[in-house]
Design a protein around this motif. Structure first.
Motif, PDB file in Angstrom:
ATOM      1  N   VAL A   1      -7.185  -1.761  -7.130  1.00 15.89           N
ATOM      2  CA  VAL A   1      -8.068  -2.981  -7.278  1.00 15.89           C
ATOM      3  C   VAL A   1      -7.983  -3.297  -8.739  1.00 15.89           C
ATOM      4  CG1 VAL A   1     -10.470  -4.042  -7.331  1.00 15.89           C
ATOM      5  CG2 VAL A   1      -9.777  -2.321  -5.427  1.00 15.89           C
ATOM      6  N   TRP A   2      -7.265  -4.582  -8.995  1.00 18.56           N
ATOM      7  CA  TRP A   2      -7.295  -5.056 -10.299  1.00 18.56           C
ATOM      8  C   TRP A   2      -8.304  -6.062 -10.562  1.00 18.56           C
ATOM      9  CZ3 TRP A   2      -1.325  -5.888 -10.475  1.00 18.56           C
ATOM     10  CH2 TRP A   2      -0.602  -4.522 -10.246  1.00 18.56           C
ATOM     11  N   HIS A   3      -9.174  -5.910 -11.811  1.00 15.49           N
ATOM     12  CA  HIS A   3     -10.174  -6.587 -12.168  1.00 15.49           C
ATOM     13  C   HIS A   3      -9.851  -7.537 -13.499  1.00 15.49           C
ATOM     14  CE1 HIS A   3     -13.919  -8.591 -12.926  1.00 15.49           C
ATOM     15  NE2 HIS A   3     -14.635  -8.375 -11.861  1.00 15.49           N
ATOM     16  N   ALA A   4      -9.570  -8.828 -13.472  1.00 13.54           N
ATOM     17  CA  ALA A   4      -9.249  -9.349 -14.830  1.00 13.54           C
ATOM     18  C   ALA A   4     -10.212 -10.140 -15.535  1.00 13.54           C
ATOM     19  CB  ALA A   4      -8.255 -10.594 -14.144  1.00 13.54           C
ATOM     20  N   GLY A   5     -11.325  -9.298 -15.612  1.00 12.68           N
ATOM     21  CA  GLY A   5     -12.451  -9.446 -16.718  1.00 12.68           C
ATOM     22  C   GLY A   5     -13.521 -10.545 -16.024  1.00 12.68           C
TER      23      GLY A   5
ATOM     24  N   THR B   1     -13.029 -16.723  -4.567  1.00 14.52           N
ATOM     25  CA  THR B   1     -11.648 -16.304  -4.103  1.00 14.52           C
ATOM     26  C   THR B   1     -11.113 -14.815  -4.679  1.00 14.52           C
ATOM     27  OG1 THR B   1     -10.623 -17.755  -5.988  1.00 14.52           O
ATOM     28  CG2 THR B   1     -10.827 -18.783  -3.923  1.00 14.52           C
ATOM     29  N   MET B   2     -10.051 -14.570  -4.079  1.00 15.13           N
ATOM     30  CA  MET B   2      -9.371 -13.196  -4.271  1.00 15.13           C
ATOM     31  C   MET B   2      -8.153 -13.554  -3.963  1.00 15.13           C
ATOM     32  SD  MET B   2     -12.060 -10.121  -3.728  1.00 15.13           S
ATOM     33  CE  MET B   2     -12.021 -10.290  -1.953  1.00 15.13           C
ATOM     34  N   LEU B   3      -7.179 -12.593  -4.717  1.00 13.96           N
ATOM     35  CA  LEU B   3      -5.855 -12.756  -4.238  1.00 13.96           C
ATOM     36  C   LEU B   3      -5.492 -11.033  -3.544  1.00 13.96           C
ATOM     37  CD1 LEU B   3      -4.033 -14.464  -7.041  1.00 13.96           C
ATOM     38  CD2 LEU B   3      -4.244 -15.271  -4.789  1.00 13.96           C
ATOM     39  N   ARG B   4      -4.462 -10.933  -2.464  1.00 13.78           N
ATOM     40  CA  ARG B   4      -4.066  -9.735  -2.373  1.00 13.78           C
ATOM     41  C   ARG B   4      -2.612  -9.738  -2.145  1.00 13.78           C
ATOM     42  NH1 ARG B   4      -6.465  -7.400   3.312  1.00 13.78           N
ATOM     43  NH2 ARG B   4      -5.970  -9.482   4.603  1.00 13.78           N
ATOM     44  N   PHE B   5      -1.752  -8.922  -2.620  1.00 10.27           N
ATOM     45  CA  PHE B   5      -0.356  -8.775  -2.413  1.00 10.27           C
ATOM     46  C   PHE B   5       0.111  -7.430  -2.353  1.00 10.27           C
ATOM     47  CE2 PHE B   5      -1.777  -9.213  -6.935  1.00 10.27           C
ATOM     48  CZ  PHE B   5      -0.893  -8.415  -7.380  1.00 10.27           C
ATOM     49  N   GLU B   6       1.528  -7.225  -2.366  1.00  6.11           N
ATOM     50  CA  GLU B   6       1.823  -5.985  -2.466  1.00  6.11           C
ATOM     51  C   GLU B   6       3.074  -6.062  -3.357  1.00  6.11           C
ATOM     52  OE1 GLU B   6       1.815  -5.577   2.535  1.00  6.11           O
ATOM     53  OE2 GLU B   6       3.688  -6.072   1.478  1.00  6.11           O
TER      54      GLU B   6
ATOM     55  N   ILE C   1     -16.112  -8.240  -0.534  1.00  5.87           N
ATOM     56  CA  ILE C   1     -15.104  -7.669  -1.425  1.00  5.87           C
ATOM     57  C   ILE C   1     -14.835  -6.212  -1.260  1.00  5.87           C
ATOM     58  CG2 ILE C   1     -14.914  -6.926  -3.915  1.00  5.87           C
ATOM     59  CD1 ILE C   1     -16.789  -9.587  -4.625  1.00  5.87           C
ATOM     60  N   LEU C   2     -15.685  -5.392  -0.880  1.00  5.09           N
ATOM     61  CA  LEU C   2     -15.515  -3.927  -0.681  1.00  5.09           C
ATOM     62  C   LEU C   2     -14.831  -3.695   0.644  1.00  5.09           C
ATOM     63  CD1 LEU C   2     -18.921  -2.422  -1.479  1.00  5.09           C
ATOM     64  CD2 LEU C   2     -17.057  -2.518  -2.874  1.00  5.09           C
ATOM     65  N   GLU C   3     -14.857  -4.646   1.498  1.00  2.00           N
ATOM     66  CA  GLU C   3     -13.959  -4.487   2.837  1.00  2.00           C
ATOM     67  C   GLU C   3     -12.500  -4.706   2.346  1.00  2.00           C
ATOM     68  OE1 GLU C   3     -13.215  -7.302   6.545  1.00  2.00           O
ATOM     69  OE2 GLU C   3     -15.188  -7.069   5.892  1.00  2.00           O
ATOM     70  N   TYR C   4     -12.114  -5.788   1.630  1.00  7.34           N
ATOM     71  CA  TYR C   4     -10.950  -5.990   1.208  1.00  7.34           C
ATOM     72  C   TYR C   4     -10.306  -4.728   0.088  1.00  7.34           C
ATOM     73  CZ  TYR C   4     -10.354 -10.451   3.515  1.00  7.34           C
ATOM     74  OH  TYR C   4     -10.522 -11.528   4.315  1.00  7.34           O
ATOM     75  N   ALA C   5     -11.146  -4.574  -0.526  1.00  7.13           N
ATOM     76  CA  ALA C   5     -10.882  -3.339  -1.570  1.00  7.13           C
ATOM     77  C   ALA C   5     -10.459  -1.972  -0.820  1.00  7.13           C
ATOM     78  CB  ALA C   5     -12.076  -2.981  -2.678  1.00  7.13           C
ATOM     79  N   SER C   6     -11.026  -1.586   0.333  1.00  5.34           N
ATOM     80  CA  SER C   6     -10.732  -0.714   1.111  1.00  5.34           C
ATOM     81  C   SER C   6      -9.438  -0.765   1.908  1.00  5.34           C
ATOM     82  CB  SER C   6     -12.034  -0.380   2.294  1.00  5.34           C
ATOM     83  OG  SER C   6     -11.629  -1.387   3.285  1.00  5.34           O
ATOM     84  N   GLN C   7      -9.025  -1.923   1.891  1.00  2.00           N
ATOM     85  CA  GLN C   7      -7.587  -2.032   2.339  1.00  2.00           C
ATOM     86  C   GLN C   7      -6.395  -2.060   1.462  1.00  2.00           C
ATOM     87  OE1 GLN C   7      -8.001  -5.813   4.527  1.00  2.00           O
ATOM     88  NE2 GLN C   7      -9.821  -5.383   5.465  1.00  2.00           N
ATOM     89  N   ALA C   8      -6.781  -2.008   0.349  1.00  2.00           N
ATOM     90  CA  ALA C   8      -5.693  -2.043  -0.866  1.00  2.00           C
ATOM     91  C   ALA C   8      -5.584  -0.551  -1.196  1.00  2.00           C
ATOM     92  CB  ALA C   8      -6.291  -2.714  -2.001  1.00  2.00           C
ATOM     93  N   ASP C   9      -4.372  -0.437  -2.145  1.00  2.00           N
ATOM     94  CA  ASP C   9      -4.273   0.960  -2.639  1.00  2.00           C
ATOM     95  C   ASP C   9      -4.764   0.947  -4.035  1.00  2.00           C
ATOM     96  OD1 ASP C   9      -2.676   1.998  -0.478  1.00  2.00           O
ATOM     97  OD2 ASP C   9      -1.030   0.656  -1.441  1.00  2.00           O
TER      98      ASP C   9
ATOM     99  N   MET D   1       5.482   1.226  -1.709  1.00  2.00           N
ATOM    100  CA  MET D   1       4.836  -0.292  -1.471  1.00  2.00           C
ATOM    101  C   MET D   1       3.219   0.139  -2.124  1.00  2.00           C
ATOM    102  SD  MET D   1       4.450  -2.883   1.347  1.00  2.00           S
ATOM    103  CE  MET D   1       3.551  -1.632   2.437  1.00  2.00           C
ATOM    104  N   THR D   2       2.855  -0.865  -3.053  1.00  2.00           N
ATOM    105  CA  THR D   2       1.631  -0.561  -3.340  1.00  2.00           C
ATOM    106  C   THR D   2       0.886  -2.169  -3.075  1.00  2.00           C
ATOM    107  OG1 THR D   2       2.517   0.663  -5.163  1.00  2.00           O
ATOM    108  CG2 THR D   2       0.051  -0.209  -5.479  1.00  2.00           C
ATOM    109  N   LYS D   3      -0.438  -1.789  -2.413  1.00  2.00           N
ATOM    110  CA  LYS D   3      -1.141  -2.882  -1.873  1.00  2.00           C
ATOM    111  C   LYS D   3      -2.158  -3.306  -3.038  1.00  2.00           C
ATOM    112  CE  LYS D   3      -0.574  -2.183   3.016  1.00  2.00           C
ATOM    113  NZ  LYS D   3      -1.189  -1.729   4.139  1.00  2.00           N
ATOM    114  N   ILE D   4      -2.228  -4.411  -3.475  1.00  2.00           N
ATOM    115  CA  ILE D   4      -3.223  -4.828  -4.510  1.00  2.00           C
ATOM    116  C   ILE D   4      -4.237  -5.872  -4.226  1.00  2.00           C
ATOM    117  CG2 ILE D   4      -3.154  -5.823  -6.860  1.00  2.00           C
ATOM    118  CD1 ILE D   4      -1.551  -2.950  -6.498  1.00  2.00           C
TER     119      ILE D   4
END
Length: 163
Positions: A28-32, A142-147, A18-26, A1-4
Motif C-alpha cells: 500500500v502506497w500513501h501519497a500524504g 478514490t484510490m488506484l490499484r495497479f501492478e 479501504i482495508l478490503e482493497y489493501a488486503s488484496q494488494a502486495d 509481479m507486485t500489486k499496489i
C-alpha cells in the motif's frame, strides 16, 4: 509481479472498504495527508506501507515518513511526494530534480483530483489517486490499484467509493 494499492489524502479516515482493497494488494502506497498515524498503522496490519507526509500532517507523521520517497519497485523507478504538480506544471520544489533525473512513475496527492497522465517529454507516468478520505471538496472518494511487472506498469484500475 507486485500489486499496489495507491491512496492519498485520507485526513485521518479509514474504513473497511479501504482495508478490503489493501488486503488484496502486495503493498500500500500513501501519497500524504495521512492525518492520524492510526491510518498507516491500520494499513500496515494488512500489508507493507510506503508513505510520505503531506502538508496537513503533524510532527509525528513527519518523523515517521519522509517528504519525498524514491525507490525501485521491481524494474520501475518510483518517486512519491505529496505536492508535486503534474506534467507541464510540476511544483517548483520538485521541478529541477524531475527534469534532471525523471523517475518512470511520479506519484503525488494534495489536489484531491484523480489524475493519471503520461509525460511524453520526460518518459514518465504521473499518478494522483485523488482523495480516499472524507475531508475536502471531492464528491467521490478514490484510490488506484495497479501492478508492476518487471518494468511494466499494468492493469490500472480506478476505485470509486461513496463519501
Amino acid at each position: 509481479m507486485t500489486k499496489i494499492l495507491l491512496l492519498s489524502d485520507t485526513h485521518s479516515y479509514i474504513d473497511d472498504r479501504i482495508l478490503e482493497y489493501a488486503s488484496q494488494a502486495d503493498e500500500v502506497w500513501h501519497a500524504g495527508d495521512i492525518g492520524s498515524l492510526g491510518v498507516t498503522d491500520t494499513l500496515a496490519t494488512a500489508k507493507p506501507v510506503r508513505a510520505v507526509y503531506g502538508n496537513i500532517d503533524d510532527s509525528k507523521a513527519r518523523q515517521e515518513y519522509p517528504e519525498n520517497l524514491r525507490f525501485m519497485c521491481e524494474g520501475v523507478d518510483v518517486w512519491i511526494t505529496h505536492i508535486g504538480g503534474y506534467p507541464g506544471r510540476y511544483d517548483r520544489r520538485v521541478r529541477e530534480e524531475i527534469y534532471r533525473n525523471p523517475p518512470k512513475l511520479f506519484i503525488c496527492g494534495h489536489s484531491h483530483i484523480l489524475k493519471v497522465m503520461p509525460d511524453k517529454k520526460l518518459g514518465l507516468l504521473h499518478m494522483n489517486p485523488g482523495a480516499a478520505g472524507k475531508h475536502g471538496f471531492h464528491k467521490v472518494r478514490t484510490m488506484l490499484r495497479f501492478e508492476i511487472d518487471g518494468e511494466r506498469i499494468q492493469n490500472l484500475e480506478v476505485i470509486e467509493m461513496k463519501r
